[in-house]
Design an enzyme around this catalytic site. Structure first.
Site, PDB file in Angstrom:
ATOM      1  N   CYS A 212       0.804  -1.232   0.000  1.00 58.50           N
ATOM      2  CA  CYS A 212       0.000   0.000   0.000  1.00 58.50           C
ATOM      3  C   CYS A 212       0.830   1.271   0.000  1.00 58.50           C
ATOM      4  O   CYS A 212       0.309   2.342   0.317  1.00 58.50           O
ATOM      5  CB  CYS A 212      -0.926   0.001   1.211  1.00 58.50           C
ATOM      6  SG  CYS A 212      -1.986  -1.449   1.292  1.00 58.50           S
ATOM      7  N   CYS A 235      -4.840   4.690   8.444  1.00 57.65           N
ATOM      8  CA  CYS A 235      -5.045   3.267   8.733  1.00 57.65           C
ATOM      9  C   CYS A 235      -5.974   3.053   9.921  1.00 57.65           C
ATOM     10  O   CYS A 235      -6.372   1.922  10.199  1.00 57.65           O
ATOM     11  CB  CYS A 235      -3.720   2.568   8.968  1.00 57.65           C
ATOM     12  SG  CYS A 235      -2.782   3.269  10.341  1.00 57.65           S
TER      13      CYS A 235
HETATM   14  S1  SF4 Z   1      -2.529  -3.339   7.005  1.00 53.27           S
HETATM   15 FE1  SF4 Z   1      -3.337  -1.616   5.810  1.00 53.27          FE
HETATM   16  S2  SF4 Z   1      -1.498  -0.694   4.925  1.00 53.27           S
HETATM   17 FE2  SF4 Z   1      -0.938  -2.790   5.598  1.00 53.27          FE
HETATM   18  S3  SF4 Z   1      -1.264  -4.172   3.834  1.00 53.27           S
HETATM   19 FE3  SF4 Z   1      -3.167  -4.139   4.992  1.00 53.27          FE
HETATM   20  S4  SF4 Z   1      -4.376  -2.481   3.997  1.00 53.27           S
HETATM   21 FE4  SF4 Z   1      -2.267  -2.195   3.408  1.00 53.27          FE
END
Ligand code: SF4
Length: 238
Positions: A212, A235
């Site tokens: 991401c 997040c």
């Molecule tokens: S935790 Fe959030 S930032 Fe990390 S891979 Fe999953 S969606 Fe992406």
């Protein structure tokens, strides 16, 4: 570090401080003075969150100067960049600290329960599983946490106070670098020769999980490389 059972926090914890008055008192102080105040108030019940980006490097340096026993933690989503793990190890060696690791189910278990590539199909759910839940477990063990967010980071962070009650995680939160500029951060790192995440030198002003995070091009905002093209900006931790 394995998650522990969350226990409800007594109401008197929230009434311990007048948050606005304390935030006003801390506002003119420098980051070290804010951290010193926090250590005086919370002692070892102060927990410093580290994303292992540039502000984490600043925070580890400042905090260990004041309290060599300062406690640090990070959320291991299992999909952090190799450079991020290397930065953790370089900081640990330089400052003699341990970064306590909090995490959730394995990637394999996540795929079995929710399907492959949850970060694509439902990034909010993925962040909830891999970041917010372990964060909640980590913070249930202390009375105050420290974040490296800055008002300059984004519009949504522009009003960040230096001290506040964190309603989401139900404890106090302190933001010693809230009024630091990008230049302040780099001056501090360079003047003190503090190790930092090398991805910052490769077009990544903001660094999260591999799936991401993208580099940005000149003219883009520093967080434009996070969840690029999805409309998601946070997040769920800060
Ligand atoms: S935790 Fe959030 S930032 Fe990390 S891979 Fe999953 S969606 Fe992406």
């Amino acid at each position: 570090m394995e998650p522990t059972t969350t226990t409800p926090r007594p109401e008197q914890d929230r009434q311990r401080f007048d948050a606005e008055a304390v935030a006003a008192e801390l506002e003119p102080l420098g980051a070290s003075e804010v951290l010193r105040w926090a250590f005086d108030q919370f002692g070892q019940n102060l927990y410093i969150a580290c994303s292992l980006q540039k502000t984490s490097s600043v925070m580890v340096h400042l905090a260990t100067e004041i309290n060599p026993r300062a406690r640090f933690f990070y959320l291991d989503t299992d999909v952090l960049f190799p450079e991020t793990y290397e930065t953790r190890d370089r900081l640990a060696e330089r400052f003699g600290v341990e970064f306590e690791r909090w995490h959730n189910i394995s990637l394999q278990e996540q795929a079995e329960r929710y399907g492959d590539r949850l970060w694509k199909s439902d990034p909010d759910a993925c962040c909830r599983l891999r970041k917010v839940e372990p964060m909640r477990e980590a913070l249930s063990t202390v009375d105050c946490w420290v974040s490296g967010i800055r008002r300059e980071d984004s519009k949504t962070r522009a009003g960040t106070p230096k001290f506040a009650w964190d309603k989401r995680f139900n404890l106090w939160k302190i933001n010693p670098l809230a009024d630091w500029t990008e230049r302040d951060v780099w001056n501090h790192l360079n003047e003190n020769n503090v190790p930092y995440n090398p991805l910052h030198d490769q077009g990544y002003p903001s660094i999260g999980c591999t799936h991401c995070t993208r580099p940005v091009v000149p003219g883009q905002d520093s967080r434009d490389g996070r969840w690029s093209g999805s409309g998601k900006t946070e997040c769920g931790i800060n």
